[in-house]
Structure formats: C-alpha cells, structure tokens
Design a protein around this motif. Structure first.
Motif, PDB file in Angstrom:
ATOM      1  N   UNK A  46     -15.412  -1.881  22.770  1.00 14.37           N
ATOM      2  CA  UNK A  46     -16.401  -2.257  21.798  1.00 14.37           C
ATOM      3  C   UNK A  46     -15.531  -2.360  20.498  1.00 14.37           C
ATOM      4  N   UNK A  47     -16.006  -3.215  19.315  1.00 12.36           N
ATOM      5  CA  UNK A  47     -15.493  -3.569  17.920  1.00 12.36           C
ATOM      6  C   UNK A  47     -16.415  -3.155  17.107  1.00 12.36           C
ATOM      7  N   UNK A  48     -16.297  -2.115  16.180  1.00  8.86           N
ATOM      8  CA  UNK A  48     -17.196  -1.718  15.017  1.00  8.86           C
ATOM      9  C   UNK A  48     -16.665  -2.766  13.990  1.00  8.86           C
ATOM     10  N   UNK A  49     -17.476  -3.664  13.320  1.00 11.15           N
ATOM     11  CA  UNK A  49     -17.155  -4.425  12.128  1.00 11.15           C
ATOM     12  C   UNK A  49     -17.956  -3.811  10.815  1.00 11.15           C
ATOM     13  N   UNK A  50     -17.341  -3.894   9.821  1.00  7.83           N
ATOM     14  CA  UNK A  50     -18.128  -3.331   8.495  1.00  7.83           C
ATOM     15  C   UNK A  50     -17.251  -3.718   7.386  1.00  7.83           C
ATOM     16  N   UNK A  51     -18.072  -3.771   6.166  1.00  2.00           N
ATOM     17  CA  UNK A  51     -17.432  -4.342   5.016  1.00  2.00           C
ATOM     18  C   UNK A  51     -16.776  -3.294   3.915  1.00  2.00           C
ATOM     19  N   UNK A  52     -15.934  -3.486   3.259  1.00  2.00           N
ATOM     20  CA  UNK A  52     -15.082  -2.597   2.545  1.00  2.00           C
ATOM     21  C   UNK A  52     -15.136  -2.970   1.178  1.00  2.00           C
ATOM     22  N   UNK A  56       0.754  -1.183   0.036  1.00  2.57           N
ATOM     23  CA  UNK A  56       0.149   0.038   0.150  1.00  2.57           C
ATOM     24  C   UNK A  56       0.797   1.261   0.072  1.00  2.57           C
ATOM     25  N   UNK A  57       2.188   1.132   0.208  1.00  5.32           N
ATOM     26  CA  UNK A  57       3.096   2.232   0.435  1.00  5.32           C
ATOM     27  C   UNK A  57       3.979   2.307  -0.886  1.00  5.32           C
ATOM     28  N   UNK A  58       3.364   1.405  -1.878  1.00  3.09           N
ATOM     29  CA  UNK A  58       3.940   1.548  -2.994  1.00  3.09           C
ATOM     30  C   UNK A  58       5.184   1.211  -3.257  1.00  3.09           C
ATOM     31  N   UNK A  59       5.725   0.173  -2.281  1.00  7.16           N
ATOM     32  CA  UNK A  59       6.966  -0.753  -2.185  1.00  7.16           C
ATOM     33  C   UNK A  59       6.750  -1.787  -2.926  1.00  7.16           C
ATOM     34  N   UNK A  60       7.832  -2.172  -3.480  1.00  5.28           N
ATOM     35  CA  UNK A  60       7.521  -3.604  -4.420  1.00  5.28           C
ATOM     36  C   UNK A  60       8.143  -4.662  -3.468  1.00  5.28           C
ATOM     37  N   UNK A  61       7.558  -5.796  -3.295  1.00  8.25           N
ATOM     38  CA  UNK A  61       8.019  -6.691  -2.854  1.00  8.25           C
ATOM     39  C   UNK A  61       7.950  -8.019  -3.866  1.00  8.25           C
ATOM     40  N   UNK A  62       9.549  -8.456  -3.880  1.00 10.36           N
ATOM     41  CA  UNK A  62       9.941  -9.615  -4.778  1.00 10.36           C
ATOM     42  C   UNK A  62      10.045 -10.705  -3.854  1.00 10.36           C
ATOM     43  N   UNK A 117      -7.732  -0.426   3.054  1.00  7.21           N
ATOM     44  CA  UNK A 117      -8.326  -0.151   4.262  1.00  7.21           C
ATOM     45  C   UNK A 117      -7.894   0.874   5.393  1.00  7.21           C
ATOM     46  N   UNK A 118      -6.635   1.109   5.339  1.00  7.88           N
ATOM     47  CA  UNK A 118      -6.157   2.029   6.539  1.00  7.88           C
ATOM     48  C   UNK A 118      -6.847   3.285   6.426  1.00  7.88           C
ATOM     49  N   UNK A 119      -7.280   3.844   4.920  1.00  4.93           N
ATOM     50  CA  UNK A 119      -7.609   5.186   5.042  1.00  4.93           C
ATOM     51  C   UNK A 119      -9.001   5.452   5.460  1.00  4.93           C
ATOM     52  N   UNK A 120     -10.050   4.303   5.074  1.00  3.45           N
ATOM     53  CA  UNK A 120     -11.466   4.315   5.666  1.00  3.45           C
ATOM     54  C   UNK A 120     -11.344   4.136   7.129  1.00  3.45           C
TER      55      UNK A 120
END
Length: 295
Positions: A245-251, A167-173, A257-260
C-alpha cells in the motif's frame, strides 16, 4: 562678371578647405611596421563605439524592465563585463573594415588568448547560466530544488554560484553551469504544498479495508498534514511476501518532510499492533524433492 569671379574664388576656397581637411584626416599613425591607422579611422571607430553604446543601453532596458531591483543590480554587473567584450569585438571589426591589419595583433597573442579562453571556459559558463536564471526566473530565493540527488532550499543566487542549505543544515555551493548540464527539479515553483507518500506492506489475509482506514487515520491525525486534499491510500501491488500500500498526503513544507513521514510511520506501527495487522518480512518456501535410487 565680378560675381562669377567671386563664386569661382569661393569654390576654390571651399575645395582647398576640403582638401586640407581630407589631408589632415588622412594622416596615418604607425604602430610598428604592420599597423597603421589614420585620424579618419579613429573617427569611424569612435562613431561605432557610440552607436554600440546606445544599442546596448536599449537592450539592457528591454531585458531588465521586468526584473526585481535586487536582480537588476546583479545583471548590471554582468552587463559591465559583457559591454567591454562587445566593445572589443566592435573595435576589431571596425578596424578591419577600414583597412587596418589586425591579424598581426591576433597572431602575436593567439597562444595567450587560447590559454586564457580555456582557463575561463567554466567561469563563462557559470556566468551565462546565472544570467539565464536571473532573466527567466528559473529559481527564486526560498525555492526547494533537487539537483544530482541533492535537495536544498535556495538561500542566495549569485552570478557564478547558487547557495542552498540542506535539511541537515549543510551548505551547497552549486556552480550555475550545472543547471545547463543536468535536470533541475524545482519542488516549490508551483507552490509550497507538495504531495508526499509512505509505503507499507501487510501480510496476505489482512483486512484491506481496515488497513486503508488505519492508514488514513495515521496521516489525518498529524498536525503537519493538510486536510485538503484529503489523504488517500493506493493499493500498489500484490508483492512476493506482502500486500503493498502507499499512503499519499499533502504537506505544507516538503523541505521538512522526513520528520512528519517518520511520525506517520510510528503511528502506523502503533495502529497495526493494536489491530493485529502484521507487517511481514520476505519469506521463501523451499521444497526439497528426494530422488529415489534405482537399483
């Protein structure tokens, strides 16, 4: 009588011809003092190679019949290397079966073969893992995967490595053998929708029904959160300093996901402030008991 003589002459001629062919095929070619091979042995080896070629082609068609065109091309490259390995094994086994001493060759090159084998061990593991990925479709381009705590979207699958972007635009090889040695999480194999959650604690004495309502409101108003299934709130635990509490939702796209989730936390903080619901920090009550001195 003449017919009998003619049959005898024909028989002798055929026998002589067969003996000539046998002697010709039995001629040996020496390679040094330890290796000797006849023309008949050469014919046997050629026949074995031809049969092996037919069998390998049949196996290739069976394995690749359900593969996409792009993956077929990659698999054909692997097949090319694998084919020569099979040919080598068949050649050695065939020569050994017809009486050719192949142990001298192995004895001379044993150290070299061991060194090459050790050097190529990881490479072979990567290629074999790449073949498994292509055949059983464990990964697809576009899948979001988690491996050894790293999350990335698959951009390209090669025979030896898989290329993914975080997500940080780093390439994983990623060397493909890691899929055999570690647990792989494929976030999107069942679809791009994923369930996410945000945890929050409120002070003891808070109106839990109001907390539930505000948490659902914070998730429902975000544009990235799916309306179906609806966001839900789980009363997780009675914590040491808070009601948890835990708020559960669907993306739609869990890769971002980190931004929403950050936006939802901002909204939760705003709603809690407006409704006088406090988020406590850990506290400890210390009681000091002063002992009385005894005269």
């Amino acid at each position: 009588m003449s017919q009998d003589l003619k049959d005898i002459e024909d028989s002798i001629t055929q026998s002589s011809l067969w003996e000539t062919i046998t002697k010709f095929l039995d001629q040996h070619i020496d390679f040094g003092s330890d290796i000797s091979i006849s023309l008949l042995d050469v014919l046997v080896v050629i026949t074995a190679i031809l049969v092996t070629t037919v069998v390998l082609r049949i196996i290739l068609k069976i394995i690749t019949r359900n593969l996409p065109a792009e993956n077929k091309g990659k698999f054909n490259v692997v097949y090319g290397y694998f084919r020569w390995l099979v040919y080598f094994v068949i050649l050695i086994l065939t020569l050994n079966s017809v009486g050719v001493k192949v142990t001298a060759v192995f004895a001379a090159s044993a150290a070299l073969l061991i060194g090459v084998g050790l050097a190529l061990q990881t490479l072979f593991k990567d290629i074999i893992s790449g073949v498994f990925i292509l055949v059983d479709q464990t990964l697809q381009v576009g899948d979001i995967i988690e491996l050894e705590g790293k999350v990335g979207r698959v951009e390209e699958i090669k025979l030896r490595t898989t290329r993914a972007v975080t997500i940080d635009n780093k390439v994983l090889i990623i060397p493909n053998h890691l899929y055999l040695d570690n647990t792989l999480y494929n976030w999107t194999q069942n679809g791009t929708l994923t369930r996410e959650s945000v945890k929050v604690g409120v002070a003891y004495g808070s109106d839990v029904q109001l907390v539930r309502k505000l948490l659902i409101q914070a998730a429902s108003t975000h544009e990235e959160v799916m309306s179906q299934p609806e966001p839900t709130v789980i009363f997780a635990d009675f914590g040491d300093s808070s009601l948890d509490f835990k708020l559960v939702f669907t993306l739609r796209d869990s890769f971002k996901a980190q931004h929403p989730k950050s936006d939802i936390r901002f909204e939760i903080d705003r709603l809690f402030r407006e409704n006088n619901i406090s988020i406590p920090f850990p506290q400890r009550d210390i009681h000091i008991i002063k002992s009385q001195e005894i005269d």
